[in-house]
Design a protein around this motif. Structure first.
Motif, PDB file in Angstrom:
ATOM      1  N   PHE A 244      34.345 -24.706 -37.491  1.00  0.00           N
ATOM      2  CA  PHE A 244      33.261 -23.725 -37.641  1.00  0.00           C
ATOM      3  C   PHE A 244      33.659 -22.494 -38.578  1.00  0.00           C
ATOM      4  CE2 PHE A 244      31.209 -26.555 -34.718  1.00  0.00           C
ATOM      5  CZ  PHE A 244      29.648 -26.150 -34.861  1.00  0.00           C
ATOM      6  N   LEU A 245      32.990 -22.397 -39.478  1.00  0.00           N
ATOM      7  CA  LEU A 245      33.522 -21.405 -40.566  1.00  0.00           C
ATOM      8  C   LEU A 245      32.426 -20.202 -40.635  1.00  0.00           C
ATOM      9  CD1 LEU A 245      34.033 -24.507 -41.926  1.00  0.00           C
ATOM     10  CD2 LEU A 245      35.694 -22.999 -43.171  1.00  0.00           C
ATOM     11  N   GLU A 246      32.575 -19.241 -41.321  1.00  0.00           N
ATOM     12  CA  GLU A 246      31.922 -18.167 -41.633  1.00  0.00           C
ATOM     13  C   GLU A 246      30.557 -18.521 -42.106  1.00  0.00           C
ATOM     14  OE1 GLU A 246      34.492 -14.069 -42.656  1.00  0.00           O
ATOM     15  OE2 GLU A 246      34.691 -15.938 -44.302  1.00  0.00           O
ATOM     16  N   ARG A 247      30.549 -19.458 -42.788  1.00  0.00           N
ATOM     17  CA  ARG A 247      29.064 -19.636 -43.583  1.00  0.00           C
ATOM     18  C   ARG A 247      28.764 -21.214 -43.482  1.00  0.00           C
ATOM     19  NH1 ARG A 247      31.473 -16.160 -47.037  1.00  0.00           N
ATOM     20  NH2 ARG A 247      32.439 -17.881 -48.410  1.00  0.00           N
ATOM     21  N   GLY A 248      28.984 -22.043 -42.646  1.00  0.00           N
ATOM     22  CA  GLY A 248      28.718 -23.141 -42.263  1.00  0.00           C
ATOM     23  C   GLY A 248      29.739 -23.896 -41.287  1.00  0.00           C
TER      24      GLY A 248
END
Length: 350
Positions: A244-248
């Motif tokens: 899980f990343l900042e934008r997706g």
């Protein structure tokens, strides 16, 4: 050693993995398997059979050696082959702890030969796509990861070398969990310096052979956090890696293998949503990887290094040291671990 000599390969250990490696080398097309050895009889051997591993190591016509045997032989055979002037590909685990990997690296530096370790999961199509997406920066930095890797074993397992701690070095963590830990290091591109773990053997009760590992880890500088479970009491084969990343997010479920026991390899990719409901599954892009090309890709990577002089980027000794250091931390930071595993870690580290 010239590039042509490096293409003559000997394989030490010709069980399942040795046969897989031989097939992958044939598919790559640049190497010739000239001799094989296994302590057990080989049915209808396709290649000339050596009388011992040492015969392959000493053979001046062999330039590269694949080590595909029992865990406790990996370190001594790797060192012997490097000292004999051979390029070496060795299956995981590289050794039983980080201290032993450092000893191997000293020999590697002195000999100047290619050394590569078999972490083929980095070569799976779904994993490669995940790494590409993360590296692109489109979804920002990694926030956290979660990985589960488990299988079911039966009582036949008790009669194999994997149930002997002196030969295996550990249980499910060194068998399967090592691959998931390597992927965490690969995706996060940072070490994990804070580790809390539970390591247990409460079902099979094999001394020194853990059947479950639960761990949480964090890199203090980046804040990347990881949840990890490796098990052989799951009663089904399962692979799941979530980033899980900042934008997706990226979610890889299943792993394409020859046995098909881990199901379909499917990668789901989506941007995050700030308007509820967040879980709009129809907005995910789903990629399916129906062919396992990891073995061929890994063989190609090794042959590029020994014939073209290209650098090893996946499966380096430095990466092996990173993952074994993390395994040491997991064993050391479990407060419920059995005395046998503590003693094993101390003895092999002396």
């Amino acid at each position: 050693m010239n590039a042509q000599a490096a293409k003559s390969v000997g394989i030490v250990g010709f069980g399942k993995m040795g046969q897989i490696r031989a097939q992958a080398l044939e598919e790559d097309g640049r190497a010739t398997v000239v001799k094989i050895f296994d302590p057990l009889p080989i049915d209808a051997p396709k290649y000339p059979v050596a009388a011992s591993a040492q015969e392959i190591i000493n053979d001046p016509e062999i330039g590269s050696i694949f080590i595909c045997g029992v865990n406790d032989a990996n370190m001594p055979l790797t060192q012997a082959a490097l000292r004999a002037g051979k390029h070496v590909f060795c299956e995981k685990p590289p050794a039983f702890n980080a201290a032993q990997v450092r000893e191997i690296m000293e020999v590697e530096r002195a000999c100047g030969k290619v050394l590569m370790y078999g972490f083929n999961h980095r070569h799976h199509g779904g994993v490669r796509k995940m790494k590409d997406v993360i590296a692109s920066g489109v979804y920002g930095r990694v926030l956290w990861m979660r990985g589960r890797y488990g299988k079911s074993v039966d009582e036949n397992y008790l009669h194999t070398w994997r149930a002997d701690s002196a030969r295996a070095g550990g249980g499910i963590l060194l068998d399967q969990g090592i691959h998931m830990l390597d992927l965490f290091l690969h995706m996060g591109d940072v070490p994990f310096d804070e580790v809390h773990a539970f390591v247990s053997s409460r079902y099979w009760n094999i001394p020194g052979i853990e059947d479950n590992v639960f761990a949480i880890m964090r890199n203090r500088d980046t804040g990347i956090e990881v949840s990890f479970h490796s098990t052989m009491t799951q009663w089904r084969h399962l692979f799941s890696l979530e980033v899980f990343l900042e934008r997706g997010y990226l979610v890889l479920n299943g792993l394409k293998t020859s046995s098909g026991t881990y199901g379909e390899e499917q990668l789901s990719i989506a941007k995050n949503r700030s308007i509820a409901p967040a879980a709009c599954w129809e907005n995910e892009e789903k990629l399916h990887f129906r062919v396992d090309t990891s073995w061929r890709s890994e063989a190609e990577h090794f042959m590029d290094a020994v014939t073209l002089g290209m650098p090893v980027t996946y499966g380096t000794s430095e990466q092996a040291l990173e993952v074994m250091s993390l395994i040491d931390r997991i064993y050391e930071n479990d407060h419920r671990i059995g005395d046998d595993l503590h003693e094993k870690l101390q003895v092999v580290g002396e």
